[in-house]
Motif scaffolding. Structure first.
Motif, PDB file in Angstrom:
ATOM      1  N   ASN A 122       1.558   9.679  -2.934  1.00 53.85           N
ATOM      2  CA  ASN A 122       1.959   8.703  -3.965  1.00 53.85           C
ATOM      3  C   ASN A 122       0.876   8.931  -5.481  1.00 53.85           C
ATOM      4  O   ASN A 122       1.685   8.617  -6.281  1.00 53.85           O
ATOM      5  CB  ASN A 122       1.516   7.442  -3.585  1.00 53.85           C
ATOM      6  CG  ASN A 122       2.735   6.604  -2.867  1.00 53.85           C
ATOM      7  OD1 ASN A 122       3.868   7.267  -3.056  1.00 53.85           O
ATOM      8  ND2 ASN A 122       2.583   5.472  -2.179  1.00 53.85           N
ATOM      9  N   THR A 137       6.006   7.045   8.276  1.00 54.90           N
ATOM     10  CA  THR A 137       5.430   5.978   9.142  1.00 54.90           C
ATOM     11  C   THR A 137       6.018   5.819  10.157  1.00 54.90           C
ATOM     12  O   THR A 137       5.141   5.586  11.289  1.00 54.90           O
ATOM     13  CB  THR A 137       5.104   4.495   8.085  1.00 54.90           C
ATOM     14  OG1 THR A 137       4.928   4.941   6.732  1.00 54.90           O
ATOM     15  CG2 THR A 137       4.381   3.423   8.850  1.00 54.90           C
ATOM     16  N   SER A 179       5.805  12.592  -7.015  1.00 53.97           N
ATOM     17  CA  SER A 179       5.189  11.502  -7.865  1.00 53.97           C
ATOM     18  C   SER A 179       4.837  11.798  -9.139  1.00 53.97           C
ATOM     19  O   SER A 179       5.103  11.127 -10.311  1.00 53.97           O
ATOM     20  CB  SER A 179       3.768  10.944  -7.174  1.00 53.97           C
ATOM     21  OG  SER A 179       2.916  11.948  -7.123  1.00 53.97           O
ATOM     22  N   ILE A 234      -0.275   8.676   2.730  1.00 56.00           N
ATOM     23  CA  ILE A 234       0.586   7.887   1.851  1.00 56.00           C
ATOM     24  C   ILE A 234      -0.076   8.094   0.432  1.00 56.00           C
ATOM     25  O   ILE A 234       0.588   8.312  -0.476  1.00 56.00           O
ATOM     26  CB  ILE A 234       0.579   6.504   2.287  1.00 56.00           C
ATOM     27  CG1 ILE A 234       1.456   6.398   3.637  1.00 56.00           C
ATOM     28  CG2 ILE A 234       1.255   5.539   1.236  1.00 56.00           C
ATOM     29  CD1 ILE A 234       1.547   4.965   4.262  1.00 56.00           C
ATOM     30  N   GLY A 294      11.563   7.214  -7.017  1.00 60.41           N
ATOM     31  CA  GLY A 294      10.846   6.362  -6.363  1.00 60.41           C
ATOM     32  C   GLY A 294      11.696   5.859  -5.107  1.00 60.41           C
ATOM     33  O   GLY A 294      10.992   5.887  -3.940  1.00 60.41           O
ATOM     34  N   VAL A 295      12.607   5.820  -5.176  1.00 64.56           N
ATOM     35  CA  VAL A 295      13.459   5.200  -3.866  1.00 64.56           C
ATOM     36  C   VAL A 295      13.495   6.258  -2.921  1.00 64.56           C
ATOM     37  O   VAL A 295      13.353   5.924  -1.945  1.00 64.56           O
ATOM     38  CB  VAL A 295      14.970   4.499  -4.272  1.00 64.56           C
ATOM     39  CG1 VAL A 295      15.789   4.326  -3.022  1.00 64.56           C
ATOM     40  CG2 VAL A 295      14.946   3.478  -5.072  1.00 64.56           C
ATOM     41  N   GLN A 315       0.863  -1.310   0.102  1.00 64.25           N
ATOM     42  CA  GLN A 315       0.005  -0.066  -0.106  1.00 64.25           C
ATOM     43  C   GLN A 315       0.946   1.275  -0.049  1.00 64.25           C
ATOM     44  O   GLN A 315       0.383   2.529  -0.265  1.00 64.25           O
ATOM     45  CB  GLN A 315      -1.124   0.185   1.124  1.00 64.25           C
ATOM     46  CG  GLN A 315      -1.973  -1.225   1.234  1.00 64.25           C
ATOM     47  CD  GLN A 315      -2.768  -1.180  -0.082  1.00 64.25           C
ATOM     48  OE1 GLN A 315      -3.240  -0.159  -0.365  1.00 64.25           O
ATOM     49  NE2 GLN A 315      -2.702  -2.290  -0.706  1.00 64.25           N
ATOM     50  N   MET A 316       2.229   1.033   0.533  1.00 67.64           N
ATOM     51  CA  MET A 316       2.894   2.291   0.575  1.00 67.64           C
ATOM     52  C   MET A 316       3.676   2.656  -0.747  1.00 67.64           C
ATOM     53  O   MET A 316       4.255   3.616  -0.882  1.00 67.64           O
ATOM     54  CB  MET A 316       3.899   2.014   1.772  1.00 67.64           C
ATOM     55  CG  MET A 316       3.200   1.957   3.000  1.00 67.64           C
ATOM     56  SD  MET A 316       4.495   1.804   4.174  1.00 67.64           S
ATOM     57  CE  MET A 316       5.786   3.126   3.845  1.00 67.64           C
ATOM     58  N   LEU A 317       3.774   1.723  -1.714  1.00 64.44           N
ATOM     59  CA  LEU A 317       4.762   2.028  -2.900  1.00 64.44           C
ATOM     60  C   LEU A 317       3.837   2.797  -3.885  1.00 64.44           C
ATOM     61  O   LEU A 317       2.949   2.109  -4.256  1.00 64.44           O
ATOM     62  CB  LEU A 317       5.353   0.639  -3.235  1.00 64.44           C
ATOM     63  CG  LEU A 317       6.232  -0.214  -2.193  1.00 64.44           C
ATOM     64  CD1 LEU A 317       6.524  -1.366  -2.751  1.00 64.44           C
ATOM     65  CD2 LEU A 317       7.153   0.877  -1.915  1.00 64.44           C
ATOM     66  N   PRO A 318       4.547   3.544  -4.760  1.00 61.32           N
ATOM     67  CA  PRO A 318       3.701   4.091  -5.883  1.00 61.32           C
ATOM     68  C   PRO A 318       3.855   2.866  -6.906  1.00 61.32           C
ATOM     69  O   PRO A 318       4.839   2.448  -7.283  1.00 61.32           O
ATOM     70  CB  PRO A 318       4.696   5.086  -6.157  1.00 61.32           C
ATOM     71  CG  PRO A 318       5.626   5.346  -5.365  1.00 61.32           C
ATOM     72  CD  PRO A 318       5.867   4.198  -4.435  1.00 61.32           C
ATOM     73  N   PHE A 363       3.231   2.751  -9.911  1.00 61.91           N
ATOM     74  CA  PHE A 363       3.924   2.872 -11.319  1.00 61.91           C
ATOM     75  C   PHE A 363       5.318   2.869 -11.546  1.00 61.91           C
ATOM     76  O   PHE A 363       5.704   2.541 -12.406  1.00 61.91           O
ATOM     77  CB  PHE A 363       3.269   4.232 -11.933  1.00 61.91           C
ATOM     78  CG  PHE A 363       3.402   5.335 -11.010  1.00 61.91           C
ATOM     79  CD1 PHE A 363       2.349   5.867 -10.033  1.00 61.91           C
ATOM     80  CD2 PHE A 363       4.607   6.302 -11.087  1.00 61.91           C
ATOM     81  CE1 PHE A 363       2.552   6.953  -9.364  1.00 61.91           C
ATOM     82  CE2 PHE A 363       4.761   7.361 -10.471  1.00 61.91           C
ATOM     83  CZ  PHE A 363       3.726   7.474  -9.377  1.00 61.91           C
ATOM     84  N   ILE A 364       5.780   2.604 -10.208  1.00 65.11           N
ATOM     85  CA  ILE A 364       7.527   2.560 -10.214  1.00 65.11           C
ATOM     86  C   ILE A 364       7.680   1.012 -10.922  1.00 65.11           C
ATOM     87  O   ILE A 364       8.597   0.869 -11.572  1.00 65.11           O
ATOM     88  CB  ILE A 364       8.082   2.616  -9.026  1.00 65.11           C
ATOM     89  CG1 ILE A 364       9.485   2.572  -8.805  1.00 65.11           C
ATOM     90  CG2 ILE A 364       7.709   1.557  -7.966  1.00 65.11           C
ATOM     91  CD1 ILE A 364      10.494   3.168  -7.673  1.00 65.11           C
ATOM     92  N   MET A 399      11.261   8.498  -2.356  1.00 63.43           N
ATOM     93  CA  MET A 399      10.133   8.602  -2.004  1.00 63.43           C
ATOM     94  C   MET A 399       9.753   7.556  -0.841  1.00 63.43           C
ATOM     95  O   MET A 399       8.948   7.567   0.247  1.00 63.43           O
ATOM     96  CB  MET A 399       9.023   8.304  -3.173  1.00 63.43           C
ATOM     97  CG  MET A 399       8.894   9.633  -3.851  1.00 63.43           C
ATOM     98  SD  MET A 399       7.800   9.456  -5.491  1.00 63.43           S
ATOM     99  CE  MET A 399       6.256   9.310  -4.557  1.00 63.43           C
ATOM    100  N   ILE A 400      10.120   6.217  -1.176  1.00 63.55           N
ATOM    101  CA  ILE A 400      10.063   5.270  -0.383  1.00 63.55           C
ATOM    102  C   ILE A 400      10.659   5.382   1.036  1.00 63.55           C
ATOM    103  O   ILE A 400      10.140   5.325   2.037  1.00 63.55           O
ATOM    104  CB  ILE A 400      10.526   3.751  -0.935  1.00 63.55           C
ATOM    105  CG1 ILE A 400       9.640   3.490  -2.125  1.00 63.55           C
ATOM    106  CG2 ILE A 400      10.473   2.670   0.134  1.00 63.55           C
ATOM    107  CD1 ILE A 400       9.986   2.242  -2.860  1.00 63.55           C
ATOM    108  N   LEU A 421       8.572   7.815   2.915  1.00 58.62           N
ATOM    109  CA  LEU A 421       7.411   6.978   3.327  1.00 58.62           C
ATOM    110  C   LEU A 421       7.731   6.306   4.687  1.00 58.62           C
ATOM    111  O   LEU A 421       7.101   6.276   5.553  1.00 58.62           O
ATOM    112  CB  LEU A 421       6.682   6.176   2.342  1.00 58.62           C
ATOM    113  CG  LEU A 421       5.972   7.011   1.422  1.00 58.62           C
ATOM    114  CD1 LEU A 421       5.491   6.071   0.197  1.00 58.62           C
ATOM    115  CD2 LEU A 421       4.806   7.770   2.031  1.00 58.62           C
ATOM    116  N   LEU A 422       8.885   5.529   4.671  1.00 55.65           N
ATOM    117  CA  LEU A 422       9.206   4.988   5.846  1.00 55.65           C
ATOM    118  C   LEU A 422       9.537   5.639   7.066  1.00 55.65           C
ATOM    119  O   LEU A 422       8.895   5.485   8.142  1.00 55.65           O
ATOM    120  CB  LEU A 422      10.589   3.974   5.619  1.00 55.65           C
ATOM    121  CG  LEU A 422      10.070   2.730   4.582  1.00 55.65           C
ATOM    122  CD1 LEU A 422      11.413   2.209   4.332  1.00 55.65           C
ATOM    123  CD2 LEU A 422       9.323   1.735   5.461  1.00 55.65           C
ATOM    124  N   SER A 437      13.277   5.851 -11.158  1.00 55.31           N
ATOM    125  CA  SER A 437      13.671   5.004 -10.078  1.00 55.31           C
ATOM    126  C   SER A 437      14.117   5.612  -8.921  1.00 55.31           C
ATOM    127  O   SER A 437      13.991   5.219  -7.753  1.00 55.31           O
ATOM    128  CB  SER A 437      14.239   3.703 -10.570  1.00 55.31           C
ATOM    129  OG  SER A 437      13.809   3.139 -11.618  1.00 55.31           O
TER     130      SER A 437
END
Lengths: 274, 261
Positions: free
Chosen positions: B194, B246, B215, B190, B235-236, A112-115, A117-118, B238-239, B242-243, B232
């Motif tokens: 996203n 959280t 995003s 989140i 994206g990384v 649920q946390m990952l976008p 479309f990556i 962003m992850i 998010l971590l 990517s």
């Protein structure tokens, strides 16, 4: 004091309603205006003349009925598969504990946390090596996989509110676990299943980016993809655009209108601490 | 892929490039702006959606005539796609023939047209307004469901103790629905963070990148540049954010059962 609160309540609810309805009103009105009224000044809040010209145009310039059909097929098919798989997996996750149980739940939450479309690029390469791109089946597959974790989490919550004594009693009376699930538990779960189904349908119906990536055959486009290419092609034709928007909004609003009681009811059931 | 030079139009020259995608990102003013925008975007959208959604849910809790119909109109935005909402609001925000400018001019609130989306200092705020409109319904649905599940005997007990309306709200209602509040705000933050679809439909990041959030910038790298390495890397990042969020959020709220709704 009570009276004052009552008026504040009424005022708030009325203003909120107007704010919510206005964009819908405006897009519907725009879609029914003749071309010259759309760009006329001052703006007309009620068209002098109603016309369905914009709706005719959108079917003329594109295969709009085919897009609607594609969207319906994909959204319904994927929602059905999601429900069948998620009901079973949610039941297992709610009733049994086993090695890796916690890890699986954690993995579901993490997705649920990952976008989403990556992962599109690697998925695209994978699917094209199976020759599945430009095929509606690929969308059904992607949407199904994408929605299973969340649907399982949602349905698991509903299962947990149903006391397991219910199916134990049925099993003592001679039902197998399987028939107990089908005959006893699922009927009790219907509001929960309905709200999960609606959630899945709406998500599938609205999904844009996966469909843009996977489909470039015009006859296989879904509604959002078609609307997206309209924007790129006919940037100024707001009449046709708003007609398209209205048409793509209708099914979700229709489903939502029938089912919104179910949704709140289903969630209420789910939110009750059993 | 975040560590590779990976361009869709040049697949023969994929190679490992270490951290250079990340270095490029942090040196790109567009990325830094998108990072800042993401902060505003999530913070203001979330706070407004929550406050309006909670007020709405509290006011709708008691049965009133026509609540079913009201509910239908109050919540429908949840069922629309961010992309379509972006389009519709783009039309309403239009600086020449947009309805907002017309309304504001007619009522005399403003005397010059506002470039809601074309003026960089307005664009992000406009996008957030559209996003709040989109997201209030979701909060209201979740909170209303939670409110309706508060057992009536809790209120009866509070009445017997002579509690006032405000006290009941603070000591009975809010604590009871706290788990829902926590999981809804956590998940919602989140998703807001996203989801690029509203920005994509509304401004596509423009004017001049001023409305990109992380995003949508990532999407931009994929769709227009085909640069999966750069995408990517974003994206990384962003992850990781998010971590951190959280962990921080769970820490301050001391929630044990998140996502349990």
């Amino acid at each position: 004091m009570k009276k004052l609160l009552g008026s504040i309540k009424f005022l708030f609810l009325s203003i909120y309603l107007i704010v919510m309805i206005f964009p819908l009103y405006w897009i519907v009105i725009t879609s029914l205006k003749p071309q010259k009224d759309i760009f006329s000044f001052p703006l007309k809040y009620w068209p002098g003349k109603f016309t369905f010209q914009n709706y005719e145009n959108i079917f003329k310039i594109s295969k709009f009925h085919i897009y609607i059909g594609n969207s319906l097929i994909v959204a319904i098919a994927a929602a059905f598969v999601v429900i069948i798989i998620s009901v079973l997996s949610a039941y297992v996750m709610a009733r049994f504990t086993f090695r890796g149980h916690r890890q699986i739940m954690l993995a579901f939450f993490l997705t649920q946390m990952l976008p989403g479309f990556i992962a599109l690029a690697p998925l695209y390469r994978m699917m094209s090596s199976f020759h599945l791109t430009n095929h509606l089946f690929s969308l059904v597959l992607m949407y199904t996989v994408g929605l299973i974790p969340f649907s399982t989490i949602m349905l698991r919550g509903f299962f947990q509110r149903i006391p397991s004594s219910l199916e134990e009693a049925a099993m003592i009376d001679g039902c197998s676990r399987w028939t107990a699930l089908l005959r006893i538990i699922i009927p009790v779960m219907l509001p929960g299943i309905a709200s999960t189904f609606i959630f899945a349908f709406v998500q599938n119906w609205n999904e844009l980016f996966v469909a843009v990536m996977f489909i470039d055959n015009d006859a296989l486009k879904t509604l959002p993809v078609a609307m997206n290419s309209f924007i790129l092609k006919f940037d100024v034709d707001w009449g046709a655009m708003s007609a398209g928007a209205v048409l793509s909004i209708i099914p979700t609003i229709f489903i939502f209108a029938i089912a919104q009681r179910f949704i709140v009811e289903g969630l209420t059931q789910g939110a009750e601490k059993g | 892929m975040a560590f590779q030079d990976y361009k869709l139009f040049d697949l023969r020259h994929i190679k490992f490039v270490g951290f250079s995608n990340f270095k490029d990102a942090f040196q790109d003013p567009k990325f830094l702006l998108a990072l800042k925008n993401s902060g505003y975007w999530v913070f203001f959208s979330l706070i407004s959606q929550f406050l309006i959604g909670l007020t709405l849910a509290l006011f709708m809790k008691k049965q009133f005539k026509g609540r079913g119909i009201y509910q239908g109109f109050a919540f429908y935005s949840w069922a629309l796609s961010g992309f379509l909402i972006g389009m519709i609001w783009k039309w309403m925000f239009n600086s020449q023939i947009g309805v907002f400018n017309d309304l504001l001019l007619r009522t005399g609130i403003i005397h010059d047209r506002i470039g809601f989306l074309s003026n960089p200092s307005w664009a992000m705020a406009s996008a957030i307004i559209a996003n709040v409109w989109y997201g209030v319904a979701f909060f209201a649905i979740m909170l209303l469901a939670a409110l309706q599940s508060v057992p009536a005997d809790l209120y009866e007990a509070a009445d017997m103790d002579g509690a006032s309306g405000t006290r009941k709200l603070l000591n009975v209602t809010l604590p009871y629905i706290m788990p829902t509040i926590i999981s809804t705000t956590l998940l919602r933050a989140i998703w807001i963070f996203n989801d690029p679809t509203l920005i994509y439909g509304l401004t596509n990041g423009g004017p001049a990148g001023s409305t990109h959030i992380l995003s949508s910038l990532m999407l931009d790298k994929i769709i227009y540049a085909g640069d999966y390495g750069a995408a990517s890397a974003i994206g990384v990042i962003m992850i990781v954010l998010l971590l951190l969020y959280t962990i921080f959020f769970l820490g301050i709220t001391k929630a044990e059962k998140v996502g349990d709704f």
